[in-house]
Design an enzyme around this catalytic site. Structure first.
Site, PDB file in Angstrom:
ATOM      1  N   HIS A 261      82.638 -18.445-137.670  1.00  0.00           N
ATOM      2  CA  HIS A 261      82.717 -19.440-136.690  1.00  0.00           C
ATOM      3  C   HIS A 261      81.614 -20.419-136.787  1.00  0.00           C
ATOM      4  CE1 HIS A 261      84.510 -21.216-132.899  1.00  0.00           C
ATOM      5  NE2 HIS A 261      83.312 -21.408-132.650  1.00  0.00           N
ATOM      6  N   GLU A 262      80.437 -19.760-136.464  1.00  0.00           N
ATOM      7  CA  GLU A 262      79.022 -20.753-136.376  1.00  0.00           C
ATOM      8  C   GLU A 262      78.724 -21.539-137.595  1.00  0.00           C
ATOM      9  OE1 GLU A 262      78.119 -21.480-133.265  1.00  0.00           O
ATOM     10  OE2 GLU A 262      79.362 -20.208-132.330  1.00  0.00           O
ATOM     11  N   HIS A 265      80.803 -24.583-137.914  1.00  0.00           N
ATOM     12  CA  HIS A 265      79.842 -25.774-137.049  1.00  0.00           C
ATOM     13  C   HIS A 265      78.982 -26.213-138.109  1.00  0.00           C
ATOM     14  CE1 HIS A 265      81.983 -25.608-133.223  1.00  0.00           C
ATOM     15  NE2 HIS A 265      81.636 -24.246-132.967  1.00  0.00           N
ATOM     16  N   GLU A 291      84.813 -28.277-132.833  1.00  0.00           N
ATOM     17  CA  GLU A 291      85.416 -26.977-132.690  1.00  0.00           C
ATOM     18  C   GLU A 291      86.509 -26.842-133.886  1.00  0.00           C
ATOM     19  OE1 GLU A 291      84.050 -24.934-131.086  1.00  0.00           O
ATOM     20  OE2 GLU A 291      85.302 -23.199-130.734  1.00  0.00           O
TER      21      GLU A 291
HETATM   22 ZN    ZN Z   1      82.477 -23.232-131.468  1.00  0.00          ZN
END
Ligand code: ZN
Length: 497
Positions: A261-262, A265, A291
């Site tokens: 997830h990170e 980003h 997001e």
């Molecule tokens: Zn996030």
């Protein structure tokens, strides 16, 4: 030097101060000993004040006006950079300094009271301070100006161009479809996840997570991974984009999905254009767009069947002796188990949007005054029962669970769901153009998807507001339909609905 170049240089220095603050903030969460907190707070406040003064000062104001007056000679990108700068500066100028100070002080007090109220499991201890924050937030909304409801003015900080009325048009069908889907899932035999618990070597979790992050394209010569209580991604330039995660020895996949997830980003921020660095264009247009990038890699890639076809044998190498009797199919299903729960941050892909929709509905009513503060727990609990089918035993796991309101952040939550809405629209478009995402993921080929995102979203930076960006990327107006369609198809198949 042209006036435009002078303006960009002035902005560049403000951007430098912002990135220097980010280094201090990163250190605060990763390395700082507890006693350093007070001085660090002062240092960050000083930098914020210097930056705010320069940004809102007459010097920048005068130069900006001169550039706007001579706009005709600018290129398209220069014009967009000036427009973005003007938007952000106008917004910063609209809040009087006295109100900003009052808000900062009230938020600092509120945080401590929120922590205590949560410990005591009693919302009413926090209610008076929340009333103060809401009053100040309404004042801020009046300064910004709005047409519909005060919430609209505040949400512009997170999802520019969205209003509560518009969001309701996206969220209402998503809410109804999800409530139906959850009820149907609850009738079916549940997915087995027991094999993901037990003891999972933390170093191996880190190495496996990093291996995936590298595979999907995260450049570790321009990034790094550290450990913090709350995972985040931060950048000091597009060549220094750092991520953090947390580990739970009892859970095989939590840190791994957290890292993916990170890293999603981080891939976005590493993908901004070099020539945009230190300009107002070197940003995301909204938290929801940001997001959408992390959720793409975590969910659409990481929680897909194709992903586990490729990574299950690799995961076994990192955890020798584990997962021997586990099939790709079992892994895929376990990674997508749906469980109706109380806690947002533990929410699965189906439930998560309902957690957000509840907060959104309450926030709008809190700010327009139709929901009195002391009735928040009652309304919260009623919605959890109605939408998620769960009883809330106390406020600590109910309306006191999130830190956002104690920070005076109203309007933030919907961005999480917009990440999913935009993401579903983007995948529909991308899939055809790159020749089938899942086939490539099954072979461990991630470059075509990343390239596509770079070209269509990352390189755009802050050139367009989210609604316009989605229009340009997908050729469609924003709609929750692709997300609803995807959730129905995926979970009907997993649960045999
Ligand atoms: Zn996030």
């Amino acid at each position: 030097m042209t006036k435009f170049d002078q303006l960009m240089e002035m902005y560049g220095e403000i951007s430098d101060i912002g990135h220097a603050s980010a280094v201090l903030g990163w250190d605060q969460h990763v390395y700082m000993p507890p006693k350093g907190a007070e001085a660090r707070g002062q240092q960050l406040a000083t930098l914020a004040a210097i930056s705010h003064e320069r940004f809102t000062g007459d010097c920048m104001g005068g130069l900006l006006e001169e550039v706007l007056a001579g706009q005709d000679g600018l290129t398209e990108d220069q014009r967009l950079a000036v427009k973005e700068l003007k938007y952000r500066r106008d917004r910063a100028v609209k809040l009087p300094e006295s109100l900003v100070r009052e808000m900062t002080e009230a938020e600092a007090r509120a945080y401590g009271i929120w922590v205590e109220a949560r410990q005591a499991q009693d919302f009413q201890e926090f209610a008076p301070q929340l009333s103060v924050l809401l009053k100040l937030a309404r004042q801020a909304a009046d300064c910004y100006g709005y047409e519909g409801t005060p919430w609209d003015a505040l949400a512009d900080d997170y999802e520019r161009g969205m209003t509560a009325a518009r969001i309701t048009e996206y969220f209402a069908p998503l809410r109804d479809a999800t409530v139906q889907l959850l009820a149907a899932i609850a009738e079916k035999p549940q997915v087995s996840t027991g094999f993901l618990r037990g003891s999972w070597d933390v170093d191996a979790q880190r190495e496996f997570g990093l291996r995936i992050a590298r595979d999907i394209g995260y450049d570790l010569a321009a990034g790094r991974l550290d450990t913090t209580a709350h995972p985040f991604c931060t950048n000091f330039s597009r060549n220094d984009v750092r991520i953090t995660t947390r580990y739970d020895e009892q859970k095989a996949l939590e840190a791994v999905f957290g890292i993916i997830h990170e890293a999603g980003h981080a891939l976005y921020e590493q993908g901004f254009r070099a020539e945009d660095e230190r300009t107002p264009l070197c940003h995301t247009p909204s938290l929801g767009v940001h997001e959408s990038q992390s959720r793409f890699w975590e969910v659409r890639v990481g929680r897909s069947r194709a992903f586990w076809k490729h990574y299950l044998p690799i995961m076994r190498q990192y955890f020798p002796g584990k997962l021997e009797g586990v099939s790709e199919e079992a892994m895929y299903r376990a990674a997508n188990a749906v469980e109706r729960g109380l806690i947002r941050v533990e929410g699965d892909e189906v439930c998560y949007n309902l957690h957000i929709i509840i907060r959104f509905e309450l926030e709008v009513a809190m700010l327009d005054g139709s929901l009195p503060v002391d009735q928040i727990p009652e309304e919260w609990n009623r919605r959890y029962k109605e939408y998620l089918g769960v009883d809330v035993p106390n406020d600590a796991v109910g309306c006191l669970q999130d830190v956002h309101w104690s920070h005076g952040s109203f309007g933030y939550f919907p961005s999480y769901t917009f990440g999913n809405i935009y993401g579903a629209m983007v995948v529909e478009k991308m899939d055809g153009e790159i020749g089938g995402l899942s086939g490539q993921v099954a072979e461990g080929r991630f470059a075509p998807a990343l390239q596509w995102l770079r070209q269509n979203i990352h390189r755009a930076g802050a050139r367009w507001e989210p609604l316009e960006l989605m229009r340009r990327v997908t050729g469609q107006e924003v709609t929750a339909e692709p997300l609803i369609k995807y959730l129905r198809a995926k979970y009907s198949e997993i649960y045999g609905l």
